[in-house]
Design a protein around this motif. Structure first.
Motif: not given
Length: 83
Positions: A36-64
């Protein structure tokens, strides 16, 4: 090679290699958050926002049209039984 560049190249390689196909990948939550950080070009160091996906959580991307689209993030229907 910077890790963010390596992630972007890996994801782009998959999108080209499996064009017009559905790909299911199993990954560590850290890769999902960093994708997410890479594909959305979120700068590092960023804003301090934390992404914490759950175990076995599903994330769906589409490339078009040469771009990534986040369709769903950290979906847990399969764990909770409700939408």
């Amino acid at each position: 090679m910077r890790l963010s560049l390596k992630r972007r190249l890996t994801l782009t390689q998959y999108s080209e290699q499996y064009e017009d196909q559905t790909v299911v990948a199993v990954s560590h939550g850290g890769f999902i958050a960093n994708a997410l950080i890479t594909l959305f070009d979120i700068p590092r160091p960023g804003t301090g926002t934390w992404l914490d996906p759950d175990n076995t959580g599903l994330t769906e991307w589409r490339y078009a049209d040469s771009r990534w689209i986040l369709v769903q993030y950290n979906i847990r229907y399969h764990l909770t039984g409700r939408k």
